[in-house]
Design a protein around this motif. Structure first.
Motif, PDB file in Angstrom:
ATOM      1  N   GLU A   9       0.824  -1.200   0.000  1.00 38.71           N
ATOM      2  CA  GLU A   9       0.000   0.000   0.000  1.00 38.71           C
ATOM      3  C   GLU A   9       0.864   1.258   0.000  1.00 38.71           C
ATOM      4  OE1 GLU A   9      -3.091   2.121   3.079  1.00 38.71           O
ATOM      5  OE2 GLU A   9      -3.126  -0.066   2.925  1.00 38.71           O
ATOM      6  N   ALA A  10       1.936   1.227   0.784  1.00 34.22           N
ATOM      7  CA  ALA A  10       2.846   2.379   0.831  1.00 34.22           C
ATOM      8  C   ALA A  10       3.538   2.580  -0.511  1.00 34.22           C
ATOM      9  CB  ALA A  10       3.875   2.177   1.942  1.00 34.22           C
ATOM     10  N   VAL A  11       3.889   1.481  -1.172  1.00 34.99           N
ATOM     11  CA  VAL A  11       4.521   1.569  -2.489  1.00 34.99           C
ATOM     12  C   VAL A  11       3.564   2.225  -3.475  1.00 34.99           C
ATOM     13  CG1 VAL A  11       5.387   0.210  -4.430  1.00 34.99           C
ATOM     14  CG2 VAL A  11       6.010  -0.427  -2.104  1.00 34.99           C
ATOM     15  N   ALA A  12       2.304   1.774  -3.487  1.00 39.08           N
ATOM     16  CA  ALA A  12       1.312   2.348  -4.398  1.00 39.08           C
ATOM     17  C   ALA A  12       1.070   3.820  -4.100  1.00 39.08           C
ATOM     18  CB  ALA A  12       0.002   1.560  -4.295  1.00 39.08           C
ATOM     19  N   LEU A  13       1.068   4.183  -2.835  1.00 35.81           N
ATOM     20  CA  LEU A  13       0.866   5.579  -2.451  1.00 35.81           C
ATOM     21  C   LEU A  13       1.975   6.459  -2.991  1.00 35.81           C
ATOM     22  CD1 LEU A  13      -0.782   7.679  -0.927  1.00 35.81           C
ATOM     23  CD2 LEU A  13       0.513   7.103   1.148  1.00 35.81           C
ATOM     24  N   ARG A  14       3.210   5.990  -2.939  1.00 39.93           N
ATOM     25  CA  ARG A  14       4.333   6.764  -3.472  1.00 39.93           C
ATOM     26  C   ARG A  14       4.148   7.003  -4.971  1.00 39.93           C
ATOM     27  NH1 ARG A  14       9.366   6.298  -1.347  1.00 39.93           N
ATOM     28  NH2 ARG A  14       9.920   7.769  -3.027  1.00 39.93           N
ATOM     29  N   LEU A  15       3.670   5.987  -5.683  1.00 38.92           N
ATOM     30  CA  LEU A  15       3.431   6.164  -7.116  1.00 38.92           C
ATOM     31  C   LEU A  15       2.300   7.151  -7.356  1.00 38.92           C
ATOM     32  CD1 LEU A  15       3.739   2.564  -8.636  1.00 38.92           C
ATOM     33  CD2 LEU A  15       5.496   4.275  -8.250  1.00 38.92           C
ATOM     34  N   ALA A  16       1.265   7.082  -6.526  1.00 41.74           N
ATOM     35  CA  ALA A  16       0.149   8.012  -6.666  1.00 41.74           C
ATOM     36  C   ALA A  16       0.590   9.450  -6.428  1.00 41.74           C
ATOM     37  CB  ALA A  16      -0.958   7.631  -5.688  1.00 41.74           C
ATOM     38  N   GLU A  17       1.622   9.627  -5.618  1.00 42.81           N
ATOM     39  CA  GLU A  17       2.160  10.965  -5.355  1.00 42.81           C
ATOM     40  C   GLU A  17       3.088  11.449  -6.452  1.00 42.81           C
ATOM     41  OE1 GLU A  17       3.959  10.234  -1.612  1.00 42.81           O
ATOM     42  OE2 GLU A  17       2.115  10.539  -0.452  1.00 42.81           O
ATOM     43  N   GLY A  18       3.367  10.562  -7.441  1.00 46.47           N
ATOM     44  CA  GLY A  18       4.172  10.975  -8.572  1.00 46.47           C
ATOM     45  C   GLY A  18       5.539  10.344  -8.670  1.00 46.47           C
ATOM     46  N   ALA A  19       5.948   9.555  -7.696  1.00 42.69           N
ATOM     47  CA  ALA A  19       7.265   8.908  -7.752  1.00 42.69           C
ATOM     48  C   ALA A  19       7.279   7.850  -8.845  1.00 42.69           C
ATOM     49  CB  ALA A  19       7.594   8.282  -6.401  1.00 42.69           C
ATOM     50  N   ALA A  20       8.428   7.682  -9.464  1.00 43.01           N
ATOM     51  CA  ALA A  20       8.588   6.647 -10.483  1.00 43.01           C
ATOM     52  C   ALA A  20       8.799   5.296  -9.816  1.00 43.01           C
ATOM     53  CB  ALA A  20       9.776   6.971 -11.382  1.00 43.01           C
ATOM     54  N   PRO A  21       8.365   4.200 -10.446  1.00 40.25           N
ATOM     55  CA  PRO A  21       8.582   2.874  -9.844  1.00 40.25           C
ATOM     56  C   PRO A  21      10.030   2.612  -9.479  1.00 40.25           C
ATOM     57  CG  PRO A  21       7.067   2.701 -11.695  1.00 40.25           C
ATOM     58  CD  PRO A  21       7.584   4.118 -11.695  1.00 40.25           C
ATOM     59  N   SER A  22      10.958   3.074 -10.329  1.00 41.09           N
ATOM     60  CA  SER A  22      12.378   2.829 -10.060  1.00 41.09           C
ATOM     61  C   SER A  22      12.873   3.565  -8.828  1.00 41.09           C
ATOM     62  CB  SER A  22      13.218   3.241 -11.274  1.00 41.09           C
ATOM     63  OG  SER A  22      13.020   4.621 -11.568  1.00 41.09           O
ATOM     64  N   ASP A  23      12.139   4.597  -8.395  1.00 36.00           N
ATOM     65  CA  ASP A  23      12.530   5.337  -7.196  1.00 36.00           C
ATOM     66  C   ASP A  23      11.968   4.713  -5.922  1.00 36.00           C
ATOM     67  OD1 ASP A  23      13.864   7.220  -8.744  1.00 36.00           O
ATOM     68  OD2 ASP A  23      12.088   8.507  -8.938  1.00 36.00           O
ATOM     69  N   VAL A  24      11.025   3.806  -6.088  1.00 42.06           N
ATOM     70  CA  VAL A  24      10.322   3.251  -4.928  1.00 42.06           C
ATOM     71  C   VAL A  24      10.823   1.854  -4.568  1.00 42.06           C
ATOM     72  CG1 VAL A  24       8.059   2.675  -3.975  1.00 42.06           C
ATOM     73  CG2 VAL A  24       8.293   4.593  -5.553  1.00 42.06           C
ATOM     74  N   PHE A  25      11.170   1.053  -5.567  1.00 38.07           N
ATOM     75  CA  PHE A  25      11.646  -0.305  -5.282  1.00 38.07           C
ATOM     76  C   PHE A  25      12.543  -0.772  -6.413  1.00 38.07           C
ATOM     77  CE2 PHE A  25       7.561  -0.751  -7.413  1.00 38.07           C
ATOM     78  CZ  PHE A  25       7.835  -1.658  -8.426  1.00 38.07           C
ATOM     79  N   ASP A  26      13.254  -1.830  -6.146  1.00 35.28           N
ATOM     80  CA  ASP A  26      14.161  -2.421  -7.125  1.00 35.28           C
ATOM     81  C   ASP A  26      13.346  -3.209  -8.135  1.00 35.28           C
ATOM     82  OD1 ASP A  26      16.102  -3.673  -8.581  1.00 35.28           O
ATOM     83  OD2 ASP A  26      16.952  -4.828  -6.922  1.00 35.28           O
ATOM     84  N   GLY A  27      13.303  -2.737  -9.362  1.00 34.52           N
ATOM     85  CA  GLY A  27      12.498  -3.390 -10.383  1.00 34.52           C
ATOM     86  C   GLY A  27      12.970  -4.779 -10.739  1.00 34.52           C
TER      87      GLY A  27
END
Length: 456
Positions: A9-27
């Protein structure tokens, strides 16, 4: 999922705030994508997720990678399907296309499968393999695995090599099976892979494939060498057995004293195929009870193929300076069904834990003949841990009140494992014929343990 990603949920929230997936977790980590897929469907995020109009409306060309990722994980199948039509614009979201290939909604699943088949190539397949194989364990996950296999059949030697060296053993197994099936590795390469990999499945697969490529009578040291020197006993055993095919029984004799029982058995098979009885070799090898170079495998090996009379050769080895030989002598006597309670009891004071373990196993059938008070004294906290464990195993093996006394005595022990064994023993305890009906001592011990005799 891994702790560094927090919850999905926290990961999805970061994306909703505009962060790129690569900035949130290791793809490159499949767990990050699975966390996002699960977390995006949280009811707390419903107002932050893309709408159908955002994905499929007039402003669809302004769709960002982060919003597309959230749409691909949306709880509404129609939005997931619409997002798949835009997914080709975002190559970095191919992992979510793989996830959707196992979607529970058939139209979404079929569109994702078409897209994966159209876009997946060898370069993309290598980093995606861990995710594909992880999803392959789920329902409807087999399609992506089949596509992965088809694509990797055309991969380069280097690309397949990256997967064969992957840290995930499931990936390594898949890559090695593919390499073997496609004949991508030579016998020497397979032998090295068998010797170097830590996974028993890969070891066996590659070792057997390497030997299968050896022609009858071939003396290929570049294949047999790595197999015979491998750390894994299964690999060594395959290599030793292959010595028969190579016509090298003299090398098999070197493994009659191997530390592994399966390797010793294979060595005996090979030398017997060439008319040599290994038993005299074992007898000669253990004759000198003071030989500091005596391998413990020779001691156990004698028992494995010897007769009960060979116990006379093993008894002197109970005093050998090597702990491994002493332990092997105890194990060998047990194999020959020879139990010397007096000598084995003395070995409970041996400084080597391995010797004490073997002595304990050999004494368990005779636990009732040992002095219970002597064993209870050995539970004292000042004793070596392996001695305390041995004493408890023997007391526990006696059953009745003796077992209950020993277990209750350790319920407050600082040793976590001993305490756990004691608690389990108390819970599993039940009256036996030697415990008088209504035994006051049993009732008192159970009360001390917080249990009641009426439960039994």
């Amino acid at each position: 999922m891994r702790e560094e990603y927090g919850d999905g949920e926290a990961v999805a929230l970061r994306l909703a705030e505009g962060a790129a997936p690569s900035d949130v977790f290791d793809g490159a980590d499949p767990l990050g994508w699975l966390a996002l897929d699960a977390g995006a469907r949280s009811w707390r995020l419903r107002d932050a997720l893309p709408s159908r109009a955002e994905i499929d409306g007039e402003r669809r060309d302004a769709l960002t990678e982060s919003r597309a990722a959230l749409a691909l994980c949306h709880g509404d199948g129609r939005i997931r399907a619409a997002a798949l039509e835009r997914a080709a614009r975002f190559p970095g979201l191919l992992p979510l296309v793989v996830v959707r290939c196992a979607d529970w909604v058939a139209p979404v699943r079929e569109r994702a499968r078409d897209l994966l088949r159209e876009t997946l190539d060898a370069d993309a397949a290598v980093p995606l393999a861990p995710l594909v194989l992880l999803l392959g364990r789920r329902g409807r996950g087999d399609f992506a695995v089949e596509v992965l296999g088809d694509v990797l059949r055309g991969a380069s030697h280097e690309q397949l090599g990256r997967l064969r060296a992957d840290g995930d053993r499931t990936v390594r197994r898949f890559a090695h099976r593919l390499a073997v099936a496609e004949g991508r590795l030579s016998a020497a390469e397979l032998a090295r892979a068998a010797a170097q990999d830590s996974d028993p499945t890969v070891q066996t697969l590659c070792a057997e494939a390497a030997v299968a490529l050896l022609p009858e009578g071939a003396d290929a040291d570049d294949v047999l060498g790595p197999l015979l020197a491998a750390r894994g006993p299964r690999v060594r055993s395959i290599g030793v057995t292959a010595l028969r095919r190579a016509g090298r029984p003299e090398r098999a004799a070197d493994f009659l004293a191997d530390r592994s029982g399966v390797v010793r058995a294979c060595a005996r098979y090979v030398v017997r195929q060439y008319g040599t009885d290994p038993l005299p070799w074992y007898r000669r090898r253990v004759t000198d009870a003071g030989d500091p170079a005596l391998p413990s495998g020779a001691v156990v090996g004698l028992a494995e193929c010897g007769a009960r009379a060979d116990a006379e050769l093993l008894v002197p080895l109970l005093a050998h300076p090597s702990p491994a030989v002493r332990a092997g002598a105890v194990a060998g006597l047990r194999i020959l069904d020879v139990t010397d309670v007096r000598r084995f009891r003395e070995l409970l004071d041996d400084p080597a834990p391995g010797v004490v373990r073997e002595a304990t196993v050999s004494l368990l059938p005779s636990a009732g003949s040992l002095d219970a008070g002597w064993l209870m004294d050995r539970l004292a906290a000042g004793r070596a841990r392996h001695a305390r464990v041995a004493a408890f195993r023997l007391l526990d093996g006696r059953g009745g009140l003796v077992r209950l006394r020993a277990a209750v005595a350790l319920l407050d022990d600082p040793d976590v494992k001993l305490r756990g064994w004691a608690e389990r023993s108390v819970r599993q305890w039940h009256p036996t014929p030697d415990v008088p009906l209504g035994s006051e001592e049993a009732a008192a011990l159970l009360e001390r343990a917080g249990l009641s005799l009426c439960r039994y």
